[in-house]
Design an enzyme around this catalytic site. Structure first.
Site, PDB file in Angstrom:
ATOM      1  N   GLU A  29     -11.493   0.726  -2.926  1.00 63.46           N
ATOM      2  CA  GLU A  29     -11.751   0.462  -1.507  1.00 63.46           C
ATOM      3  C   GLU A  29     -12.316   1.694  -0.815  1.00 63.46           C
ATOM      4  O   GLU A  29     -11.766   2.781  -0.933  1.00 63.46           O
ATOM      5  CB  GLU A  29     -10.435   0.011  -0.847  1.00 63.46           C
ATOM      6  CG  GLU A  29     -10.559  -0.373   0.622  1.00 63.46           C
ATOM      7  CD  GLU A  29      -9.249  -0.944   1.190  1.00 63.46           C
ATOM      8  OE1 GLU A  29      -8.431  -1.476   0.413  1.00 63.46           O
ATOM      9  OE2 GLU A  29      -9.054  -0.837   2.408  1.00 63.46           O
ATOM     10  N   LYS A  49      -1.471  -1.141  -4.197  1.00 66.61           N
ATOM     11  CA  LYS A  49      -2.637  -0.385  -3.714  1.00 66.61           C
ATOM     12  C   LYS A  49      -2.204   1.056  -3.510  1.00 66.61           C
ATOM     13  O   LYS A  49      -1.211   1.321  -2.841  1.00 66.61           O
ATOM     14  CB  LYS A  49      -3.116  -1.000  -2.395  1.00 66.61           C
ATOM     15  CG  LYS A  49      -4.020  -0.127  -1.531  1.00 66.61           C
ATOM     16  CD  LYS A  49      -4.708  -0.961  -0.462  1.00 66.61           C
ATOM     17  CE  LYS A  49      -5.085  -0.154   0.762  1.00 66.61           C
ATOM     18  NZ  LYS A  49      -5.782  -0.995   1.769  1.00 66.61           N
ATOM     19  N   SER A  84       0.847  -1.185   0.000  1.00 65.62           N
ATOM     20  CA  SER A  84       0.000   0.000   0.000  1.00 65.62           C
ATOM     21  C   SER A  84       0.886   1.240   0.000  1.00 65.62           C
ATOM     22  O   SER A  84       1.740   1.382   0.869  1.00 65.62           O
ATOM     23  CB  SER A  84      -0.886  -0.052   1.246  1.00 65.62           C
ATOM     24  OG  SER A  84      -1.667   1.094   1.356  1.00 65.62           O
ATOM     25  N   ASP A 122     -14.113  -1.458   3.629  1.00 64.64           N
ATOM     26  CA  ASP A 122     -13.179  -1.646   4.748  1.00 64.64           C
ATOM     27  C   ASP A 122     -13.875  -1.091   6.001  1.00 64.64           C
ATOM     28  O   ASP A 122     -14.598  -1.820   6.696  1.00 64.64           O
ATOM     29  CB  ASP A 122     -11.859  -0.926   4.400  1.00 64.64           C
ATOM     30  CG  ASP A 122     -10.848  -0.873   5.533  1.00 64.64           C
ATOM     31  OD1 ASP A 122     -11.151  -1.337   6.638  1.00 64.64           O
ATOM     32  OD2 ASP A 122      -9.718  -0.353   5.335  1.00 64.64           O
ATOM     33  N   GLY A 150      -4.523  -4.565   6.045  1.00 58.71           N
ATOM     34  CA  GLY A 150      -3.468  -4.267   7.012  1.00 58.71           C
ATOM     35  C   GLY A 150      -3.629  -2.882   7.596  1.00 58.71           C
ATOM     36  O   GLY A 150      -4.442  -2.080   7.122  1.00 58.71           O
ATOM     37  N   ASP A 191      -7.515   3.019  -2.579  1.00 52.77           N
ATOM     38  CA  ASP A 191      -8.223   3.083  -1.300  1.00 52.77           C
ATOM     39  C   ASP A 191      -8.434   4.552  -0.958  1.00 52.77           C
ATOM     40  O   ASP A 191      -7.458   5.299  -0.810  1.00 52.77           O
ATOM     41  CB  ASP A 191      -7.402   2.384  -0.209  1.00 52.77           C
ATOM     42  CG  ASP A 191      -8.116   2.330   1.134  1.00 52.77           C
ATOM     43  OD1 ASP A 191      -9.251   2.844   1.239  1.00 52.77           O
ATOM     44  OD2 ASP A 191      -7.530   1.775   2.093  1.00 52.77           O
ATOM     45  N   LYS A 209     -10.166  -6.950   8.199  1.00 48.57           N
ATOM     46  CA  LYS A 209      -9.043  -6.664   9.088  1.00 48.57           C
ATOM     47  C   LYS A 209      -9.350  -7.315  10.424  1.00 48.57           C
ATOM     48  O   LYS A 209     -10.427  -7.084  10.989  1.00 48.57           O
ATOM     49  CB  LYS A 209      -8.884  -5.153   9.283  1.00 48.57           C
ATOM     50  CG  LYS A 209      -8.334  -4.459   8.051  1.00 48.57           C
ATOM     51  CD  LYS A 209      -8.163  -2.975   8.266  1.00 48.57           C
ATOM     52  CE  LYS A 209      -7.580  -2.350   6.999  1.00 48.57           C
ATOM     53  NZ  LYS A 209      -7.694  -0.883   7.026  1.00 48.57           N
ATOM     54  N   LYS A 224      -3.208   4.899  -2.239  1.00 46.34           N
ATOM     55  CA  LYS A 224      -4.114   5.726  -1.458  1.00 46.34           C
ATOM     56  C   LYS A 224      -4.510   6.931  -2.308  1.00 46.34           C
ATOM     57  O   LYS A 224      -3.642   7.534  -2.969  1.00 46.34           O
ATOM     58  CB  LYS A 224      -3.409   6.198  -0.182  1.00 46.34           C
ATOM     59  CG  LYS A 224      -3.113   5.066   0.786  1.00 46.34           C
ATOM     60  CD  LYS A 224      -4.404   4.549   1.396  1.00 46.34           C
ATOM     61  CE  LYS A 224      -4.123   3.676   2.603  1.00 46.34           C
ATOM     62  NZ  LYS A 224      -5.377   3.265   3.248  1.00 46.34           N
TER      63      LYS A 224
HETATM   64  O1  OSB Z   1      -7.502   1.770   5.053  1.00 51.16           O
HETATM   65  O2  OSB Z   1      -6.444   0.008   4.636  1.00 51.16           O
HETATM   66  C1  OSB Z   1      -6.510   1.103   5.222  1.00 51.16           C
HETATM   67  C2  OSB Z   1      -3.233   1.845   6.998  1.00 51.16           C
HETATM   68  C3  OSB Z   1      -3.676   2.463   8.130  1.00 51.16           C
HETATM   69  C4  OSB Z   1      -5.019   2.688   8.278  1.00 51.16           C
HETATM   70  C5  OSB Z   1      -5.922   2.259   7.310  1.00 51.16           C
HETATM   71  C6  OSB Z   1      -5.477   1.601   6.192  1.00 51.16           C
HETATM   72  C7  OSB Z   1      -4.105   1.423   6.021  1.00 51.16           C
HETATM   73  C8  OSB Z   1      -3.525   0.799   4.838  1.00 51.16           C
HETATM   74  C9  OSB Z   1      -2.207   0.130   5.007  1.00 51.16           C
HETATM   75  O3  OSB Z   1      -4.017   0.882   3.736  1.00 51.16           O
HETATM   76  C10 OSB Z   1      -2.132  -1.190   4.378  1.00 51.16           C
HETATM   77  C11 OSB Z   1      -1.034  -2.052   4.960  1.00 51.16           C
HETATM   78  O4  OSB Z   1      -0.821  -2.082   6.189  1.00 51.16           O
HETATM   79  O5  OSB Z   1      -0.412  -2.751   4.169  1.00 51.16           O
HETATM   80 MG    MG Z   2      -8.663   0.673   3.710  1.00 53.20          MG
END
Ligand code: OSB
Ligand code: MG
Length: 362
Positions: A212, A160, A134, A237, A289, A187, A261, A162
């Site tokens: 996402e 992925k 990510s 999520d 994650g 995401d 998660k 953001k």
């Molecule tokens: O929305 O998936 C999320 C990290 C912190 C808080 C929310 C999210 C995330 C990530 C990190 O997208 C993904 C990872 O840990 O590989």
């Molecule tokens: Mg997410």
């Protein structure tokens, strides 16, 4: 199994580089570790709160719930199986992150008691799990392309990204031009509304694996309206924080995929339940994650090994986000983009207590 004690350790871990999302920019990662002991054995799990931005829980609220509510309810008590824990703490409304850390440690204790790797004890079947990395919002497209290139170079089979207002469709179009065939997903962490439909439709043309959490976590209705407007699968999520919200999302058609998660749903037992509910209803799942250390990743690997988890998971190798690691041996990505499940009992790795103490803040 009789529970003898529960201890919590607040940590402050420096990130190798800042991680930026719709929630803001973070330079340190504050998490809670929870150690559950039977007297003979101790298991440790990570409580990867990211609050109050991701959800209402924070290191402080999780610690309070663990020490003052979960502890008194189960210390000195005997549990017949890890699944019993959920019922014992059902009187605490919400606070899934706090519950999950204790629940996960119980699963590790149980698996070790049986002499089995956690993943196999929990019903996992996959011995290698596919992983994605990510990548946060960056200061420039050049910086983003460098990070993507590094991810691909390390072997991650899916990326992925953001997104947030001002860092979305135009950026993704650029990335798609440079990487026409790389599996990509985005995401949004709930940053958009249906007023952003034109931008969301632009994303829909980029052959993304999924989008996402595009809209507000509480807005299952608008996610259902959006899913009817776009061909790209919506993955939820934040919105799916319980079996009940998963059922509502299914009934409304709010998504086709769920990012499960462990912390958000309250642990491995609830995650398994949610995964089978999704499968029964034709939805697919994967393991999300929270920028965890390798300790959190150990439990995520076990979840990702379950047969329902069919997409690449947010599980990275050690040192992806931190210059330090809390477990040994470190977690390594294989050239084929997978991580191998360990054969040792329980989570299959040792906690480096010197590291834990070094970063404990108290
Ligand atoms: O929305 O998936 C999320 C990290 C912190 C808080 C929310 C999210 C995330 C990530 C990190 O997208 C993904 C990872 O840990 O590989
Ligand atoms: Mg997410």
């Amino acid at each position: 199994m009789r529970i003898a004690s529960i201890k919590s350790y607040p940590l402050e871990l420096p990130l190798s580089r800042p991680f930026e999302t719709n929630f803001g920019r973070f330079e340190v990662r504050r998490v809670l570790l929870v150690a559950v002991s039977t007297g003979d054995a101790t298991a440790t799990a990570e409580c990867p709160v990211f609050g109050p931005q991701y959800s209402y829980e924070t290191v402080e609220t999780a610690r309070l719930i663990v020490d003052q509510h979960i502890g008194p309810a189960i210390v000195g008590e005997t549990l017949e199986k890890p699944e019993d824990f959920v019922e014992r703490v059902a009187f605490i409304r919400g606070h899934p992150f706090a519950k999950s850390a204790v629940e996960l440690a119980l699963w590790d204790l149980w698996a070790r008691g049986r002499g089995q790797p956690l993943w196999r004890f929990a019903g996992g079947e996959r011995e290698h799990v596919r992983c994605q990395i990510s990548i946060g919002v960056k200061a420039s497209i050049e910086e983003l392309l460098e990070a993507i290139e590094a991810g691909i170079e390390q072997g991650y089979g899916q990326i992925k990204l953001k997104i947030r207002r001002g860092w979305d469709a135009a950026v993704l179009e650029h990335v798609r031009n440079v990487y026409p065939d790389t599996p990509l997903m985005v995401d949004a962490n709930g940053g958009y509304t249906l007023q952003d439909l034109p931008m969301l439709k632009a994303l829909d043309r980029l052959n993304l694996e999924m989008i996402e959490q595009p809209l507000h976590p509480a807005d299952l209705r608008d996610h259902a309206l959006l899913q009817r407007e776009i061909a790209t699968p919506i993955c939820l999520d934040e919105s799916v924080d319980s079996i009940q919200s998963a059922q509502a999302a299914i009934a409304l058609g709010s998504c086709r995929i769920v990012n499960i998660k462990l912390a958000r749903v309250g642990g491995l037992g609830p995650a398994k339940q949610m995964a089978s509910l999704c499968r029964e209803n034709g939805l697919t799942v994967w393991c999300g994650g929270m920028i965890e250390t390798g300790l959190g990743a150990c439990y995520n690997l076990a979840a990702a090994s379950l047969p329902e988890f069919v997409h690449p998971n947010d599980i990275t190798q050690s040192y992806a986000y931190f210059d330090i690691e809390l477990v040994r041996p470190p977690i390594q990505l294989r050239r084929d983009g997978t991580i191998q499940l360990p054969e040792r009992p329980g989570i299959g790795r040792d906690v480096d207590w010197e590291m834990v103490q070094r970063f404990t803040t108290r």
